[in-house]
Design a protein around this motif. Structure first.
Motif, PDB file in Angstrom:
ATOM      1  N   LEU A 282      13.387   1.590 104.576  1.00 25.30           N
ATOM      2  CA  LEU A 282      13.587   3.041 104.589  1.00 25.30           C
ATOM      3  C   LEU A 282      12.405   3.761 105.233  1.00 25.30           C
ATOM      4  O   LEU A 282      12.220   4.957 105.048  1.00 25.30           O
ATOM      5  CB  LEU A 282      13.795   3.552 103.154  1.00 25.30           C
ATOM      6  CG  LEU A 282      14.998   2.956 102.415  1.00 25.30           C
ATOM      7  CD1 LEU A 282      15.105   3.544 101.011  1.00 25.30           C
ATOM      8  CD2 LEU A 282      16.289   3.186 103.185  1.00 25.30           C
ATOM      9  N   SER A 283      11.612   3.013 106.008  1.00 23.63           N
ATOM     10  CA  SER A 283      10.492   3.633 106.725  1.00 23.63           C
ATOM     11  C   SER A 283      10.954   4.329 107.997  1.00 23.63           C
ATOM     12  O   SER A 283      10.192   5.037 108.642  1.00 23.63           O
ATOM     13  CB  SER A 283       9.437   2.578 107.069  1.00 23.63           C
ATOM     14  OG  SER A 283       9.977   1.591 107.947  1.00 23.63           O
ATOM     15  N   LYS A 284      12.220   4.103 108.373  1.00 23.19           N
ATOM     16  CA  LYS A 284      12.799   4.772 109.529  1.00 23.19           C
ATOM     17  C   LYS A 284      14.226   5.199 109.180  1.00 23.19           C
ATOM     18  O   LYS A 284      14.851   4.607 108.298  1.00 23.19           O
ATOM     19  CB  LYS A 284      12.810   3.839 110.742  1.00 23.19           C
ATOM     20  CG  LYS A 284      13.465   2.501 110.477  1.00 23.19           C
ATOM     21  CD  LYS A 284      13.247   1.542 111.635  1.00 23.19           C
ATOM     22  CE  LYS A 284      13.842   0.167 111.314  1.00 23.19           C
ATOM     23  NZ  LYS A 284      13.600  -0.807 112.387  1.00 23.19           N
ATOM     24  N   PRO A 285      14.755   6.233 109.829  1.00 23.86           N
ATOM     25  CA  PRO A 285      16.068   6.764 109.449  1.00 23.86           C
ATOM     26  C   PRO A 285      17.175   5.727 109.519  1.00 23.86           C
ATOM     27  O   PRO A 285      17.236   4.927 110.459  1.00 23.86           O
ATOM     28  CB  PRO A 285      16.293   7.880 110.480  1.00 23.86           C
ATOM     29  CG  PRO A 285      14.924   8.299 110.892  1.00 23.86           C
ATOM     30  CD  PRO A 285      14.101   7.040 110.886  1.00 23.86           C
ATOM     31  N   ILE A 286      18.035   5.749 108.515  1.00 21.65           N
ATOM     32  CA  ILE A 286      19.224   4.886 108.503  1.00 21.65           C
ATOM     33  C   ILE A 286      20.459   5.771 108.469  1.00 21.65           C
ATOM     34  O   ILE A 286      20.412   6.927 108.054  1.00 21.65           O
ATOM     35  CB  ILE A 286      19.229   3.915 107.304  1.00 21.65           C
ATOM     36  CG1 ILE A 286      19.324   4.696 105.980  1.00 21.65           C
ATOM     37  CG2 ILE A 286      18.005   3.021 107.311  1.00 21.65           C
ATOM     38  CD1 ILE A 286      19.531   3.800 104.766  1.00 21.65           C
ATOM     39  N   SER A 287      21.577   5.216 108.905  1.00 19.69           N
ATOM     40  CA  SER A 287      22.830   5.972 108.970  1.00 19.69           C
ATOM     41  C   SER A 287      23.644   5.754 107.699  1.00 19.69           C
ATOM     42  O   SER A 287      23.381   4.830 106.912  1.00 19.69           O
ATOM     43  CB  SER A 287      23.656   5.524 110.175  1.00 19.69           C
ATOM     44  OG  SER A 287      24.015   4.144 110.029  1.00 19.69           O
ATOM     45  N   ALA A 288      24.651   6.607 107.515  1.00 21.92           N
ATOM     46  CA  ALA A 288      25.543   6.463 106.355  1.00 21.92           C
ATOM     47  C   ALA A 288      26.280   5.125 106.373  1.00 21.92           C
ATOM     48  O   ALA A 288      26.390   4.464 105.332  1.00 21.92           O
ATOM     49  CB  ALA A 288      26.528   7.628 106.309  1.00 21.92           C
TER      50      ALA A 288
END
Length: 461
Positions: free
Chosen positions: A128-134
């Motif tokens: 979660l250190s970089k954006p993740i999608s739904a």
């Protein structure tokens, strides 16, 4: 049998009561229900229901527990005004035991889910250190939670083991001592998350949704649903408050301790909302995601924050601490009954309780998302049926039984118990007695009908 222990102080008793009520009900269930039911409207009705229903029923269970100084089954026994209480009243205690089993059957598995998220973040399988999608958040949930029963079973076993270690030490050295550390740690984690999320850009829009009520959302249906959450949040109807108050000294002011418990529970639940809704608003995510809000939506939020992994670990650590502070007292309901009523040694009672619930409750709930996913009743899998039956049937019937027991069996003895022999607020106690004898049972019946036949009741309303 050794002399029965009592709480060492009012503060530790209140902390334990608060811990028993601040579990997934406050940190998981309350936020998603707020999101589903119009934000501020739900919050307003929740506060009113806590005052009008939660506190009076807390007093009822405290009276039953402290009067008897016995387990939640034998608390419905003894004599009143020289007459022996009919044995049939102990059915209320057994219903509470059944409800406690039903809750723990799936509750511990939720703990396993939370630990899965913590371990996955720590080992890098959920970054979660970089954006993740739904879709990625959903994929993780399905692969690691719904379709990974072996790993969930391992983490659930570890969570059960932590409970076993603490319970083995007893009500004072185990539960009371752990609450002294767990509750401040829970509050610290919560405050960290609240402060961080309130400083996000666009957070105030989420705060407005959370606090400003849309009065058009306040309906009889909403009020009934909120009543159910109040009972869930305060652990009413499972014998928890009866058991904990049975270790209370006779000179304790139960009026104040119950109010303090309700206030702390409400504050924690409200803080949980401040932890969640500002962040959802900041990143344009919908608040009405239901039960998946915590496990599928919030990881997306954390992935957009600086140090997202750290804040996610703090959040899930908060959840597991809250779960632990609740699971210990619920386990204790069954353990105390086995120890005192059936004369088992405490360690044997602990082993039987945790072992039986794990085999007959936790494993079926884990498998309900795996090999047993096709085992469905009334459209619900095993996991959801444990939740539904315990929350909508057993706890309601138990609460109704406690009200009738105090109102029509204990009578004046109940008033003396709550007022410490007429030395504490006798006028308030008299009003409470009339209220719980003639009015509250009606509200409890509404909850019961709404749980079993919601469409019929809502159409009538």
């Amino acid at each position: 049998m050794s002399k029965r222990q009592t709480w060492s102080s009012s503060i530790t008793y209140i902390l334990t009561l608060a811990g028993a009520t601040i579990g997934f009900g406050a940190t998981w269930r309350f936020p998603y229900l707020v999101g589903e039911n119009g934000g501020g409207a739900y919050v307003l009705v929740f506060i009113l229901a806590m005052i009008l229903v939660g506190v009076p029923v807390l007093w009822v269970e405290n009276v039953i527990g402290r009067r008897a100084h016995k387990n939640s089954i034998d608390a419905f026994s003894g004599e009143v005004e020289g007459k022996k209480i009919a044995k049939k009243w102990q059915i209320v205690g057994y219903l509470g035991i059944a409800g406690a089993f039903g809750i723990m059957a799936y509750y511990m598995v939720l703990g396993g889910w939370v630990i899965t998220y913590i371990s996955s973040i720590l080992n890098g399988s959920l970054d979660l250190s970089k954006p993740i999608s739904a879709p990625l958040a959903l994929q993780f949930y399905e692969s690691k939670i719904e379709h990974n029963p072996l790993m969930i079973g391992v983490w659930t076993s570890i969570f059960v083991g932590v409970n076993w270690i603490i319970l083995k030490k007893g009500i004072i050295d185990g539960i009371e001592s752990s609450m002294k550390y767990l509750m401040p740690l829970l509050l610290l984690c919560l405050l960290i998350m609240v402060i961080r999320n309130l400083t996000l850009p666009g957070a105030m829009e989420g705060v407005r949704f959370y606090l400003l009520p849309d009065f058009s959302k306040i309906t009889p249906r909403l009020f009934i649903e909120v009543l159910g959450q109040v009972f869930f949040a305060l652990s009413l109807g499972f014998g928890v408050m009866i058991t904990l108050s049975s270790y209370l000294q006779k000179n304790e002011n139960m009026i104040k301790t119950a109010i303090a418990t309700a206030v702390i529970n409400t504050i924690i639940a409200l803080l949980a909302g401040f932890m969640i809704f500002p962040s959802l608003s900041s990143f344009g995510l919908s608040p009405n995601q239901g039960p998946s809000l915590v496990f599928q939506t919030l990881p997306i939020v954390f992935s957009h924050l600086h140090f997202g992994n750290i804040f996610a670990i703090v959040f899930f650590l908060l959840l597991i601490i809250a779960a632990l502070t609740t699971s210990l007292p619920i386990y204790e309901v069954i353990i105390t009954a086995l120890h005192e009523k059936f004369k088992l040694s405490r360690i044997k009672a602990i082993n039987i309780t945790l072992g039986f619930i794990f085999i007959c409750g936790n494993i079926p709930c884990i498998l309900s998302y795996g090999a047993w996913r096709d085992v469905v009743w009334q459209g619900r899998n095993i996991f959801n049926n444990f939740d539904f039956i315990s929350g909508n049937v057993l706890f309601v019937l138990t609460s109704l039984g406690t009200l009738l027991f105090v109102g029509f069996v204990l009578k004046d003895e109940a008033k003396k118990e709550l007022s410490n022999n007429n030395t504490l607020n006798p006028r308030l106690v008299n009003i409470w007695y009339v209220y719980i004898k003639f009015f509250l049972p009606f509200f409890i019946l509404l909850i019961f009908i709404s749980g079993l036949f919601p469409q019929v009741l809502y159409k009538w309303l």
